[in-house]
Design a protein around this motif. Structure first.
Motif, PDB file in Angstrom:
ATOM      1  N   GLN A  12       0.833  -1.208   0.000  1.00  0.00           N
ATOM      2  CA  GLN A  12       0.000   0.000   0.000  1.00  0.00           C
ATOM      3  C   GLN A  12       0.872   1.265   0.000  1.00  0.00           C
ATOM      4  O   GLN A  12       0.623   2.197  -0.752  1.00  0.00           O
ATOM      5  CB  GLN A  12      -0.938  -0.001   1.212  1.00  0.00           C
ATOM      6  CG  GLN A  12      -2.016  -1.050   1.149  1.00  0.00           C
ATOM      7  CD  GLN A  12      -3.071  -0.715   0.122  1.00  0.00           C
ATOM      8  OE1 GLN A  12      -3.035  -1.192  -1.001  1.00  0.00           O
ATOM      9  NE2 GLN A  12      -4.000   0.120   0.498  1.00  0.00           N
ATOM     10  N   ALA A  13       1.865   1.286   0.860  1.00  0.00           N
ATOM     11  CA  ALA A  13       2.739   2.461   0.949  1.00  0.00           C
ATOM     12  C   ALA A  13       3.501   2.685  -0.349  1.00  0.00           C
ATOM     13  O   ALA A  13       3.650   3.825  -0.818  1.00  0.00           O
ATOM     14  CB  ALA A  13       3.703   2.308   2.126  1.00  0.00           C
ATOM     15  N   CYS A  14       3.962   1.618  -0.958  1.00  0.00           N
ATOM     16  CA  CYS A  14       4.681   1.717  -2.230  1.00  0.00           C
ATOM     17  C   CYS A  14       3.769   2.286  -3.315  1.00  0.00           C
ATOM     18  O   CYS A  14       4.148   3.205  -4.054  1.00  0.00           O
ATOM     19  CB  CYS A  14       5.221   0.347  -2.621  1.00  0.00           C
ATOM     20  SG  CYS A  14       6.305   0.356  -4.057  1.00  0.00           S
ATOM     21  N   SER A  15       2.566   1.771  -3.398  1.00  0.00           N
ATOM     22  CA  SER A  15       1.602   2.248  -4.393  1.00  0.00           C
ATOM     23  C   SER A  15       1.240   3.713  -4.152  1.00  0.00           C
ATOM     24  O   SER A  15       1.174   4.522  -5.086  1.00  0.00           O
ATOM     25  CB  SER A  15       0.351   1.362  -4.347  1.00  0.00           C
ATOM     26  OG  SER A  15      -0.553   1.736  -5.348  1.00  0.00           O
ATOM     27  N   PHE A  16       1.025   4.080  -2.908  1.00  0.00           N
ATOM     28  CA  PHE A  16       0.717   5.462  -2.536  1.00  0.00           C
ATOM     29  C   PHE A  16       1.825   6.410  -3.011  1.00  0.00           C
ATOM     30  O   PHE A  16       1.554   7.443  -3.642  1.00  0.00           O
ATOM     31  CB  PHE A  16       0.555   5.550  -1.016  1.00  0.00           C
ATOM     32  CG  PHE A  16       0.559   6.933  -0.461  1.00  0.00           C
ATOM     33  CD1 PHE A  16      -0.579   7.730  -0.537  1.00  0.00           C
ATOM     34  CD2 PHE A  16       1.690   7.449   0.155  1.00  0.00           C
ATOM     35  CE1 PHE A  16      -0.574   9.014  -0.015  1.00  0.00           C
ATOM     36  CE2 PHE A  16       1.697   8.729   0.681  1.00  0.00           C
ATOM     37  CZ  PHE A  16       0.561   9.516   0.596  1.00  0.00           C
ATOM     38  N   MET A  17       3.072   6.057  -2.729  1.00  0.00           N
ATOM     39  CA  MET A  17       4.176   6.944  -3.107  1.00  0.00           C
ATOM     40  C   MET A  17       4.329   7.042  -4.623  1.00  0.00           C
ATOM     41  O   MET A  17       4.592   8.119  -5.153  1.00  0.00           O
ATOM     42  CB  MET A  17       5.469   6.482  -2.435  1.00  0.00           C
ATOM     43  CG  MET A  17       5.467   6.804  -0.954  1.00  0.00           C
ATOM     44  SD  MET A  17       7.036   6.470  -0.141  1.00  0.00           S
ATOM     45  CE  MET A  17       6.862   4.717   0.142  1.00  0.00           C
ATOM     46  N   MET A  18       4.143   5.939  -5.336  1.00  0.00           N
ATOM     47  CA  MET A  18       4.224   6.002  -6.800  1.00  0.00           C
ATOM     48  C   MET A  18       3.098   6.853  -7.387  1.00  0.00           C
ATOM     49  O   MET A  18       3.326   7.621  -8.324  1.00  0.00           O
ATOM     50  CB  MET A  18       4.199   4.599  -7.406  1.00  0.00           C
ATOM     51  CG  MET A  18       5.559   3.961  -7.499  1.00  0.00           C
ATOM     52  SD  MET A  18       6.855   4.995  -8.249  1.00  0.00           S
ATOM     53  CE  MET A  18       6.126   5.441  -9.814  1.00  0.00           C
ATOM     54  N   ASP A  19       1.900   6.738  -6.840  1.00  0.00           N
ATOM     55  CA  ASP A  19       0.800   7.566  -7.331  1.00  0.00           C
ATOM     56  C   ASP A  19       1.112   9.046  -7.132  1.00  0.00           C
ATOM     57  O   ASP A  19       0.807   9.876  -7.990  1.00  0.00           O
ATOM     58  CB  ASP A  19      -0.523   7.187  -6.653  1.00  0.00           C
ATOM     59  CG  ASP A  19      -1.065   5.859  -7.145  1.00  0.00           C
ATOM     60  OD1 ASP A  19      -0.637   5.380  -8.221  1.00  0.00           O
ATOM     61  OD2 ASP A  19      -1.934   5.289  -6.453  1.00  0.00           O
ATOM     62  N   TYR A  20       1.744   9.390  -6.037  1.00  0.00           N
ATOM     63  CA  TYR A  20       2.172  10.772  -5.810  1.00  0.00           C
ATOM     64  C   TYR A  20       3.246  11.180  -6.821  1.00  0.00           C
ATOM     65  O   TYR A  20       3.164  12.242  -7.440  1.00  0.00           O
ATOM     66  CB  TYR A  20       2.699  10.955  -4.382  1.00  0.00           C
ATOM     67  CG  TYR A  20       3.296  12.322  -4.165  1.00  0.00           C
ATOM     68  CD1 TYR A  20       2.484  13.405  -3.854  1.00  0.00           C
ATOM     69  CD2 TYR A  20       4.660  12.536  -4.314  1.00  0.00           C
ATOM     70  CE1 TYR A  20       3.029  14.681  -3.692  1.00  0.00           C
ATOM     71  CE2 TYR A  20       5.206  13.797  -4.148  1.00  0.00           C
ATOM     72  CZ  TYR A  20       4.385  14.868  -3.840  1.00  0.00           C
ATOM     73  OH  TYR A  20       4.930  16.116  -3.692  1.00  0.00           O
TER      74      TYR A  20
END
Length: 159
Positions: A108-116
């Motif tokens: 989740q954290a990885c996906s969140f940062m990539m979306d940013y």
């Protein structure tokens, strides 16, 4: 523990992951995303991709999004490496890696940062086709929609 790097030089994914794992030996999951240069974008051939940024401002923005991820999920460590300069198809652009006790939080954290990174990080992308014609690249609507889902109840990190 956080490692943020904006650099022109290529990076070794295995070495970056090994370093993250060594910094966070007590965790059970490491999730990562590796972005590379495509040779096509929106039906246009891409010969080179040039990434520009504002030194200092870009690193601070990446640190803020990593801190935001640490607020949202119990993560132990983050590595973000983002390249700038002139890149060719198949070159590595970005590595986001997250260490956590459990896979769900790391993913989740990885996906969140990539979306940013795809929508709000202060990078400017210019694609050059084989004829030399240049085109500045904007974030896709699908990238903005992916990012928006994270902020239904949160304020975004300020750049």
């Amino acid at each position: 523990m956080m490692k943020i790097s904006v650099q022109e030089s290529d990076f070794d994914v295995n070495a970056a992951l090994a370093e993250l794992r060594a910094r966070c030996a007590h965790v059970g999951a490491v999730a990562c995303f590796l972005g590379t240069v495509r040779d096509m974008n929106d039906d246009r051939d891409v010969a080179t991709l040039t990434l520009e940024h504002y030194p200092g401002m870009t690193e601070r923005a990446l640190e803020r999004v990593a801190q935001e991820a640490k607020i949202r999920w119990p993560i132990a460590g983050v590595t973000i490496i983002h390249r700038v300069g002139s890149l060719r198809p198949t070159d590595q652009i970005v590595l986001v890696a997250v260490a956590s006790a459990h896979r769900h939080d790391a993913l989740q954290a990885c996906s969140f940062m990539m979306d940013y990174l795809k929508t709000h990080a202060p990078f400017w992308k210019k694609e050059i086709d084989p004829s030399g014609a240049a085109c500045w690249v904007d974030a896709r609507e699908s990238d903005a929609a992916a990012r928006a889902r994270w902020f239904a109840d949160f304020d975004p990190p300020k750049a």
